[in-house]
Structure formats: C-alpha cells, structure tokens
Design an enzyme around this catalytic site. Structure first.
Site, PDB file in Angstrom:
ATOM      1  N   LYS A   1       0.842  -1.195   0.000  1.00 40.11           N
ATOM      2  CA  LYS A   1       0.000   0.000   0.000  1.00 40.11           C
ATOM      3  C   LYS A   1       0.879   1.249   0.000  1.00 40.11           C
ATOM      4  CE  LYS A   1      -4.012  -1.967   2.320  1.00 40.11           C
ATOM      5  NZ  LYS A   1      -3.822  -3.287   1.805  1.00 40.11           N
TER       6      LYS A   1
ATOM      7  N   SER B   1      -7.357   3.559  -2.148  1.00 44.10           N
ATOM      8  CA  SER B   1      -7.501   3.405  -0.704  1.00 44.10           C
ATOM      9  C   SER B   1      -8.976   3.517  -0.351  1.00 44.10           C
ATOM     10  CB  SER B   1      -6.715   4.504   0.010  1.00 44.10           C
ATOM     11  OG  SER B   1      -7.127   4.623   1.349  1.00 44.10           O
TER      12      SER B   1
ATOM     13  N   HIS C   1      -4.044   1.728   4.659  1.00 41.61           N
ATOM     14  CA  HIS C   1      -3.416   2.983   4.227  1.00 41.61           C
ATOM     15  C   HIS C   1      -3.249   3.969   5.390  1.00 41.61           C
ATOM     16  CE1 HIS C   1      -4.748   1.423   0.282  1.00 41.61           C
ATOM     17  NE2 HIS C   1      -3.652   2.050  -0.156  1.00 41.61           N
TER      18      HIS C   1
END
Length: 119
Positions: free
Chosen positions: A20, A88, A47
C-alpha cells in the site's frame, strides 16, 4: 522553513514487493511552501497506518500533512519496474500520475507505469 521542506524525501517506499502507498501533501505551517510526497510499505495493513506513522514525524519538523489518496505499488527491483494501481478505501484513489512523476525522480532507470486497475 523551506529548507526543512526541501530535506524531506519525495519518495520513501519498500525496496521490493507489492504494498500500500499514500500520496501526501506536505506544507510548511503558516506558509505557502508545499510539496507532494509518496510513502509506501509492506508493514502497513491499511493505508491509514502509513499516515499515522508519517504524519507525526513530519509535524515534528513544523509541517502540516494531508493525505491526497492512496493505492498500491508493485516494486520489482530485479526487472527495474514499478507499477502504481488501485485505491484506498479510507482516503480514495491518489492521482497516480502525480505519484508516478515523483517515483521517476528517484527511480530514473526504472519503467514506472500506472493504471486504474484494482489488482
């Protein structure tokens, strides 16, 4: 304070793997000086974990942080390729084209691409 902003690396990502990432706008408090930076790591399950780690460190330097969005990075250092994709859930999709330009400044000898693919 602009010197402090200049010292903040544009990119800090893991050296290998798929993970991520978030795109952050870092701004000098009480100033118009700002820049966007990319942060990504395998150690982040979500995230917001990246933001929660990065934000206090930057605020300690007199900066304000805002997350502009996130996604994933696939970093293949053997083949010198980076792929930016996804989004995200918490922050929405980062402008991957901005992220790619930042990555190219650090990984100039890499093929750096992006897409709106989810995987």
């Amino acid at each position: 304070m602009a010197e402090a902003l200049a010292k903040i690396p544009d990119v800090e990502i893991d050296p290998e793997g798929t993970f991520k990432y978030i795109l952050l706008r870092v701004k000098v408090k009480d100033s118009d000086a700002q820049k966007d930076v990319v942060r990504g790591t395998k150690s982040a399950e979500y995230h917001n974990h990246i933001f929660e780690k990065v934000s206090p460190a930057l605020e300690a330097l007199g900066m304000e942080c805002k997350c502009l969005g996130g996604g994933k990075i696939e970093h293949n250092n053997k083949d010198k390729k980076i792929r930016v994709f996804g989004e995200s859930t918490a922050f929405g999709k980062a402008d991957h084209s901005v992220s790619v330009e930042k990555l190219k400044t650090v990984f100039g000898d890499y093929e750096v691409t992006w897409s709106d693919d989810k995987k």
